[in-house]
Each structure stands twice: as C-alpha cells, then as structure tokens.
Design a protein around this motif. Structure first.
Motif, PDB file in Angstrom:
ATOM      1  N   LYS A  57       0.825  -1.211   0.000  1.00  0.00           N
ATOM      2  CA  LYS A  57       0.000   0.000   0.000  1.00  0.00           C
ATOM      3  C   LYS A  57       0.854   1.254   0.000  1.00  0.00           C
ATOM      4  CE  LYS A  57      -4.197  -1.845   2.025  1.00  0.00           C
ATOM      5  NZ  LYS A  57      -5.087  -1.850   3.170  1.00  0.00           N
ATOM      6  N   LYS A  58       2.062   1.170   0.548  1.00  0.00           N
ATOM      7  CA  LYS A  58       2.966   2.326   0.525  1.00  0.00           C
ATOM      8  C   LYS A  58       3.378   2.669  -0.902  1.00  0.00           C
ATOM      9  CE  LYS A  58       4.800   1.353   5.108  1.00  0.00           C
ATOM     10  NZ  LYS A  58       5.960   0.872   5.868  1.00  0.00           N
ATOM     11  N   LEU A  59       3.263   1.691  -1.791  1.00  0.00           N
ATOM     12  CA  LEU A  59       3.616   1.901  -3.192  1.00  0.00           C
ATOM     13  C   LEU A  59       2.447   2.475  -3.990  1.00  0.00           C
ATOM     14  CD1 LEU A  59       5.425  -1.510  -3.809  1.00  0.00           C
ATOM     15  CD2 LEU A  59       6.504   0.682  -3.303  1.00  0.00           C
ATOM     16  N   TYR A  60       1.249   2.467  -3.396  1.00  0.00           N
ATOM     17  CA  TYR A  60       0.064   2.899  -4.122  1.00  0.00           C
ATOM     18  C   TYR A  60       0.153   4.398  -4.379  1.00  0.00           C
ATOM     19  CZ  TYR A  60      -2.294  -1.556  -3.110  1.00  0.00           C
ATOM     20  OH  TYR A  60      -2.659  -2.871  -3.040  1.00  0.00           O
ATOM     21  N   ARG A  61       0.183   4.740  -5.647  1.00  0.00           N
ATOM     22  CA  ARG A  61       0.281   6.134  -6.059  1.00  0.00           C
ATOM     23  C   ARG A  61       0.138   6.184  -7.574  1.00  0.00           C
ATOM     24  NH1 ARG A  61       5.256   6.050  -8.381  1.00  0.00           N
ATOM     25  NH2 ARG A  61       6.701   4.516  -7.574  1.00  0.00           N
ATOM     26  N   ASP A  62      -0.035   7.374  -8.080  1.00  0.00           N
ATOM     27  CA  ASP A  62      -0.006   7.538  -9.519  1.00  0.00           C
ATOM     28  C   ASP A  62       1.440   7.364  -9.976  1.00  0.00           C
ATOM     29  OD1 ASP A  62      -2.658   8.089  -9.255  1.00  0.00           O
ATOM     30  OD2 ASP A  62      -2.509  10.213  -9.729  1.00  0.00           O
ATOM     31  N   MET A  63       1.610   6.760 -11.147  1.00  0.00           N
ATOM     32  CA  MET A  63       2.968   6.547 -11.647  1.00  0.00           C
ATOM     33  C   MET A  63       2.970   6.555 -13.165  1.00  0.00           C
ATOM     34  SD  MET A  63       3.503   2.482 -10.713  1.00  0.00           S
ATOM     35  CE  MET A  63       2.885   2.617  -9.047  1.00  0.00           C
ATOM     36  N   SER A  64       4.149   6.730 -13.704  1.00  0.00           N
ATOM     37  CA  SER A  64       4.304   6.710 -15.157  1.00  0.00           C
ATOM     38  C   SER A  64       4.390   5.261 -15.630  1.00  0.00           C
ATOM     39  CB  SER A  64       5.582   7.453 -15.556  1.00  0.00           C
ATOM     40  OG  SER A  64       6.717   6.719 -15.120  1.00  0.00           O
ATOM     41  N   SER A  65       4.266   5.075 -16.932  1.00  0.00           N
ATOM     42  CA  SER A  65       4.391   3.729 -17.503  1.00  0.00           C
ATOM     43  C   SER A  65       5.769   3.159 -17.210  1.00  0.00           C
ATOM     44  CB  SER A  65       4.174   3.771 -19.018  1.00  0.00           C
ATOM     45  OG  SER A  65       2.878   4.192 -19.309  1.00  0.00           O
ATOM     46  N   LYS A  66       6.764   4.020 -17.227  1.00  0.00           N
ATOM     47  CA  LYS A  66       8.138   3.573 -16.934  1.00  0.00           C
ATOM     48  C   LYS A  66       8.251   3.093 -15.489  1.00  0.00           C
ATOM     49  CE  LYS A  66      12.933   5.061 -17.197  1.00  0.00           C
ATOM     50  NZ  LYS A  66      13.845   6.149 -17.513  1.00  0.00           N
ATOM     51  N   GLU A  67       7.655   3.820 -14.552  1.00  0.00           N
ATOM     52  CA  GLU A  67       7.678   3.404 -13.145  1.00  0.00           C
ATOM     53  C   GLU A  67       6.914   2.094 -12.954  1.00  0.00           C
ATOM     54  OE1 GLU A  67       7.644   7.352 -10.440  1.00  0.00           O
ATOM     55  OE2 GLU A  67       6.043   7.240 -11.948  1.00  0.00           O
ATOM     56  N   LEU A  68       5.818   1.940 -13.676  1.00  0.00           N
ATOM     57  CA  LEU A  68       4.987   0.741 -13.573  1.00  0.00           C
ATOM     58  C   LEU A  68       5.777  -0.517 -13.939  1.00  0.00           C
ATOM     59  CD1 LEU A  68       2.137  -0.536 -13.204  1.00  0.00           C
ATOM     60  CD2 LEU A  68       1.725  -0.004 -15.617  1.00  0.00           C
ATOM     61  N   ARG A  69       6.710  -0.410 -14.868  1.00  0.00           N
ATOM     62  CA  ARG A  69       7.461  -1.572 -15.369  1.00  0.00           C
ATOM     63  C   ARG A  69       8.167  -2.361 -14.267  1.00  0.00           C
ATOM     64  NH1 ARG A  69       7.337  -3.006 -20.936  1.00  0.00           N
ATOM     65  NH2 ARG A  69       8.950  -4.400 -20.236  1.00  0.00           N
ATOM     66  N   GLN A  70       8.590  -1.690 -13.188  1.00  0.00           N
ATOM     67  CA  GLN A  70       9.328  -2.396 -12.128  1.00  0.00           C
ATOM     68  C   GLN A  70       8.436  -3.314 -11.290  1.00  0.00           C
ATOM     69  OE1 GLN A  70      10.908   0.196  -8.994  1.00  0.00           O
ATOM     70  NE2 GLN A  70       9.434   1.752  -9.631  1.00  0.00           N
ATOM     71  N   TYR A  71       7.125  -3.143 -11.377  1.00  0.00           N
ATOM     72  CA  TYR A  71       6.195  -3.935 -10.573  1.00  0.00           C
ATOM     73  C   TYR A  71       5.619  -5.089 -11.388  1.00  0.00           C
ATOM     74  CZ  TYR A  71       6.782   0.081  -7.607  1.00  0.00           C
ATOM     75  OH  TYR A  71       7.330   1.060  -6.839  1.00  0.00           O
ATOM     76  N   ASN A  72       6.509  -6.007 -11.757  1.00  0.00           N
ATOM     77  CA  ASN A  72       6.118  -7.135 -12.604  1.00  0.00           C
ATOM     78  C   ASN A  72       6.225  -8.480 -11.890  1.00  0.00           C
ATOM     79  OD1 ASN A  72       8.842  -7.472 -12.428  1.00  0.00           O
ATOM     80  ND2 ASN A  72       9.240  -7.226 -14.612  1.00  0.00           N
ATOM     81  N   GLY A  73       6.475  -8.458 -10.579  1.00  0.00           N
ATOM     82  CA  GLY A  73       6.546  -9.693  -9.811  1.00  0.00           C
ATOM     83  C   GLY A  73       7.938 -10.291  -9.713  1.00  0.00           C
ATOM     84  N   GLU A  74       8.896  -9.728 -10.415  1.00  0.00           N
ATOM     85  CA  GLU A  74      10.261 -10.232 -10.328  1.00  0.00           C
ATOM     86  C   GLU A  74      10.953  -9.618  -9.115  1.00  0.00           C
ATOM     87  OE1 GLU A  74      12.095  -9.404 -14.088  1.00  0.00           O
ATOM     88  OE2 GLU A  74      10.890 -10.898 -15.126  1.00  0.00           O
ATOM     89  N   ASN A  75      11.953 -10.322  -8.602  1.00  0.00           N
ATOM     90  CA  ASN A  75      12.744  -9.851  -7.454  1.00  0.00           C
ATOM     91  C   ASN A  75      11.868  -9.490  -6.260  1.00  0.00           C
ATOM     92  OD1 ASN A  75      15.123 -10.089  -9.039  1.00  0.00           O
ATOM     93  ND2 ASN A  75      14.685  -8.103  -9.947  1.00  0.00           N
ATOM     94  N   ASP A  76      10.852 -10.312  -6.024  1.00  0.00           N
ATOM     95  CA  ASP A  76       9.945 -10.148  -4.879  1.00  0.00           C
ATOM     96  C   ASP A  76       9.171  -8.824  -4.902  1.00  0.00           C
ATOM     97  OD1 ASP A  76       8.850 -11.509  -2.720  1.00  0.00           O
ATOM     98  OD2 ASP A  76      10.057 -10.375  -1.278  1.00  0.00           O
ATOM     99  N   GLN A  77       9.007  -8.257  -6.087  1.00  0.00           N
ATOM    100  CA  GLN A  77       8.216  -7.040  -6.245  1.00  0.00           C
ATOM    101  C   GLN A  77       6.741  -7.415  -6.377  1.00  0.00           C
ATOM    102  OE1 GLN A  77       8.858  -3.735  -6.295  1.00  0.00           O
ATOM    103  NE2 GLN A  77      10.998  -4.090  -5.776  1.00  0.00           N
ATOM    104  N   PRO A  78       5.834  -6.501  -6.001  1.00  0.00           N
ATOM    105  CA  PRO A  78       4.411  -6.771  -6.256  1.00  0.00           C
ATOM    106  C   PRO A  78       4.135  -6.764  -7.757  1.00  0.00           C
ATOM    107  CG  PRO A  78       4.719  -4.558  -5.378  1.00  0.00           C
ATOM    108  CD  PRO A  78       6.061  -5.228  -5.348  1.00  0.00           C
ATOM    109  N   ILE A  79       2.939  -7.194  -8.104  1.00  0.00           N
ATOM    110  CA  ILE A  79       2.548  -7.247  -9.519  1.00  0.00           C
ATOM    111  C   ILE A  79       1.419  -6.250  -9.735  1.00  0.00           C
ATOM    112  CG2 ILE A  79       1.792  -8.711 -11.417  1.00  0.00           C
ATOM    113  CD1 ILE A  79       2.571 -11.127  -9.557  1.00  0.00           C
ATOM    114  N   PHE A  80       1.701  -5.233 -10.520  1.00  0.00           N
ATOM    115  CA  PHE A  80       0.709  -4.235 -10.893  1.00  0.00           C
ATOM    116  C   PHE A  80       0.501  -4.340 -12.390  1.00  0.00           C
ATOM    117  CE2 PHE A  80       2.359  -1.092  -7.405  1.00  0.00           C
ATOM    118  CZ  PHE A  80       1.862  -1.917  -6.417  1.00  0.00           C
ATOM    119  N   LEU A  81      -0.710  -4.035 -12.830  1.00  0.00           N
ATOM    120  CA  LEU A  81      -0.952  -3.872 -14.260  1.00  0.00           C
ATOM    121  C   LEU A  81      -1.950  -2.739 -14.429  1.00  0.00           C
ATOM    122  CD1 LEU A  81      -3.898  -5.006 -15.392  1.00  0.00           C
ATOM    123  CD2 LEU A  81      -2.806  -7.198 -15.114  1.00  0.00           C
TER     124      LEU A  81
END
Length: 192
Positions: A57-81
């Motif tokens: 939830k701390k990550l919840y915010r508006d972001m650019s498409s470039k910022e969104l790319r890091q949240y793909n589930g790799e390296n224990d990151q959450p998965i956003f689409l």
C-alpha cells in the motif's frame, strides 16, 4: 458344582488396558500439538501476508508507464498492471499475472490493448491507444476491468494518461457500490 468366576482382572489385562489408554492420550496430545502448530503457522502466514499488503500500500500512487514496469513480480516485487489508465494490484494472483503466469506478459505494463484484443503478444502491451477497437473489443476490455474492480485493489492512475477519462458507467457503478457500503479507492481517484 459351578465355580463362581471372579470379577477380578488379571495383571496382564490391566497392563493392556493401561497401555491402550496411554496410546489414546498420547495420540490425542500429538494431534492437539499438530493442530496447534498448524494454527500458529496459518496465523503467522496471515500476519506475513498482511504486512506485505501494508508494505504494498505504501507503493500505491499515480505513476508513469516507466515506473509501472518495475512492478512485474520479479525480485519479490508486487505485480501491478494498468488498463485504461487505472493501475491494479494483482499480486494476490501470481499464478496468472506473475512472471511465469499465463498473463505474465501484462505484469508491470499497460494491458489495455492486449486484454481488449485477447492477445498475449508482447507488441500489444504498452500500446495504450484503443481508438481502433471495435465494439466487441471495447466490451471485452470493459469486462476485464469490471472483473479487476471486483477482485483487486486500485493502486493509482497512470500519469502519462492517453485514455484520459473513466467511463461514466464506471463512475455510476462506484457510486452505487459506495451507497451500499462498498468503498473503493477508485472513487478518490476519479471523483472530485
């Protein structure tokens, strides 16, 4: 003459009964400890998942498409689409949207075109212009978004919006749900 049988049990019978009673108590206690350990494991897992959700939830915010790319589930990151400029947290379904999932191509990306066209081609990700969609493709995308609204929390909106506007029917749906006591983050994102 009939001999009276004794009501007394011999020592072997007592020993067998005592052993059986001890085995019953031992098995009950062992089962109790296993259940207790499983309950504790489940409780710890719930706490761990709750903490992870709070961290996300701390990550919840508006972001650019470039910022969104890091949240793909790799390296224990959450998965956003994202779809139609709305970003969803689909981390609870890594089997579908994680790096190895059937829809993994959408993780960390705008999925509008791919979902509407029912395409998993890489070329249909991050292409956010859907003006060429026919009615069927538009309805397909809208059905996906309705499903996301019911299943996943909204993270924010894409800053580099191309769609620009949330359809009025979604706003009405959110208002109706809020009136029924269902409050979604979407209202704070799209309503003044």
């Amino acid at each position: 003459k009939i001999e009276a049988t004794s009501n007394k049990m011999d020592p072997v019978t007592w020993a067998l009964l005592a052993t059986a009673a001890l085995l019953v108590v031992y098995n009950w206690y062992k089962s109790y400890l296993q259940e207790k350990a499983e309950d504790e494991r489940i409780e710890m897992e719930i706490k761990r998942q709750t903490l992870r959700a709070e961290e996300r939830k701390k990550l919840y915010r508006d972001m650019s498409s470039k910022e969104l790319r890091q949240y793909n589930g790799e390296n224990d990151q959450p998965i956003f689409l994202a779809t139609r400029d709305i970003i969803f947290d689909v981390s609870t379904n890594p089997d579908s949207y994680g790096p190895d999932g059937g829809y993994g191509v959408f993780g960390g990306r705008d999925a509008s075109r791919g979902l509407g066209k029912m395409s998993l081609d890489d070329e249909d990700c991050d292409r956010r212009d859907i003006k060429d969609f026919n009615d069927y493709e538009t309805e397909t995308l809208d059905q996906w978004i309705r499903m996301f609204l019911h299943k996943y929390p909204i993270v924010g909106r894409l800053k580099d919006s191309v769609c620009g506007k949330v359809p009025d029917e979604w706003i009405e749906q959110m208002k109706e749900e809020k009136a029924r006591g269902i409050d979604r983050l979407l209202l704070s994102l799209i309503l003044p």
